[in-house]
Design an enzyme around this catalytic site. Structure first.
Site, PDB file in Angstrom:
ATOM      1  N   ASP A  10      21.947   8.112   3.401  1.00 38.71           N
ATOM      2  CA  ASP A  10      21.467   8.376   2.041  1.00 38.71           C
ATOM      3  C   ASP A  10      22.626   8.203   1.056  1.00 38.71           C
ATOM      4  OD1 ASP A  10      20.041   9.160  -0.164  1.00 38.71           O
ATOM      5  OD2 ASP A  10      19.697  11.221   0.509  1.00 38.71           O
ATOM      6  N   GLU A 102      17.835   5.213   0.718  1.00 37.14           N
ATOM      7  CA  GLU A 102      17.919   6.012   1.930  1.00 37.14           C
ATOM      8  C   GLU A 102      17.022   5.431   3.013  1.00 37.14           C
ATOM      9  OE1 GLU A 102      15.875   9.721   2.331  1.00 37.14           O
ATOM     10  OE2 GLU A 102      14.959   9.501   0.355  1.00 37.14           O
TER      11      GLU A 102
END
Length: 348
Positions: A10, A102
């Site tokens: 992420d 992400e």
């Protein structure tokens, strides 16, 4: 696919990170990216001073008078997101994106050590090649990997091992469980259930009536440790989108036609770079008034193409032919994407 540890990668403060990589003079200063008058992303120095995404710029400036505000560079953000997912695909045998910044990664790891090594490589390449800090979580299931990446922020790597996993499955607050909505949490809290361990106190049928069959099964699986641990890759892109706002921060407003042409140019450039052609286009117009519904317009071409001239003409015709209220922004989506090398007699 193996059932070894998974990664959740992420990017940190993604919009702000994209802005900062081209502005080294802002390093260490509180910076926020603005979409019209709303904070879209704040870097960690800004967050340390109380600035959060989703708040009005005036509120953010009251919280942090020295805050530096930058209009969202939507085109640069979209291209950075695409490059990041491409990097993930190069580092893993299966990638399941959650958003443009992400994804869950199956790197074929047979041990935590192998997963950690793969996570370090993802972070190294993202920093070196894209100048974007990425936090990585390692866990046995998607939920654990997601929780680990949260704990890794900012710009770190965190592992949730067996002991910590057992603790989380017993004591994790429901509000911290990824994928469990606020309404489900409220219904369970009305029964005094605030954590995963509280699920043991109610029969499954009661849980199903409260939350629905799918959510009840998911919650039980999380509590028992049998939740989702399979990365489901997107085999090929079926759509590509670009969006923008009529009004920005400290810049002149764009007309709807100007914004259409800008979005089409951006998304067609990305399609061409990826070797993709489209035979459909969807124009999603977002009214400036919250009382007006979102307007969705669709058009197409008999021959697949990535020509911005062709798709600008289609999009502008759609816009001109519809009764559209004053707009706040819009999104252009190329649909029915196919590989260019599979298409003959393509119109450019």
């Amino acid at each position: 696919m193996s059932r070894g540890p998974l990664l959740h990668a992420d990017a940190d403060a993604f919009f702000a990170s994209v802005v900062l990589r081209g502005r080294p003079q802002l390093a260490g200063l509180p910076v926020a990216v603005v979409a019209h008058v709303i904070i879209a992303s704040a870097n960690y120095p800004a967050r340390a001073r109380g600035v959060r995404s989703g708040v009005h710029t005036q509120e953010a400036l009251r919280q942090c008078p020295e805050l530096i505000l930058v209009d969202v560079p939507q085109g640069e953000v979209e291209e950075a997101g695409e490059a990041l997912l491409d990097l993930f695909r190069e580092c893993a045998r299966a990638v399941e994106p959650g958003s443009m910044e992400e994804a869950f990664l199956d790197v074929g790891a047979r041990s935590t050590e192998e997963a950690v090594a793969a996570g370090r490589e993802v972070r190294r390449r993202a920093a070196a090649e894209l100048e974007i800090p990425v936090s990585v979580g390692v866990g046995r299931t998607k939920l654990m990997a997601k929780l680990a990446s949260r704990a890794a922020k900012p710009d770190g790597l965190h592992v949730i091992g067996p002991d910590r996993e057992a603790e989380l499955r017993a004591g994790l607050p429901l509000r911290d469980v990824w994928g469990v909505g606020a309404r489900t949490v409220e219904r369970l809290e009305s029964l005094g259930i605030t954590g995963l361990d509280g699920l043991d106190a109610i029969p499954y049928e009661t849980l199903r009536r409260l939350c629905g069959t799918a959510m009840a099964r998911r919650l039980r699986a999380i509590r028992e440790g049998s939740d989702d641990a399979v990365v489901r890759p997107v085999e090929r892109r079926s759509t590509l989108s670009s969006e923008g706002s009529i009004q920005g921060y400290a810049r002149p407003d764009w007309t709807p036609a100007e914004l259409v042409e800008m979005c089409v140019e951006r998304v067609c450039r990305r399609a061409e770079r990826a070797g993709l052609l489209a035979s459909g286009l969807t124009l999603t117009a977002r009214p400036s008034s919250l009382e007006s519904p979102v307007c969705v317009l669709r058009g197409g071409r008999p021959t697949a193409t990535a020509s911005p001239q062709v798709w600008s003409g289609v999009a502008l015709s759609l816009l001109a032919g519809a009764e559209v209220p004053p707009l706040a922004g819009l999104r252009v989506t190329l649909t029915a994407l196919v590989q260019a090398d599979r298409v003959q007699d393509t119109l450019f």
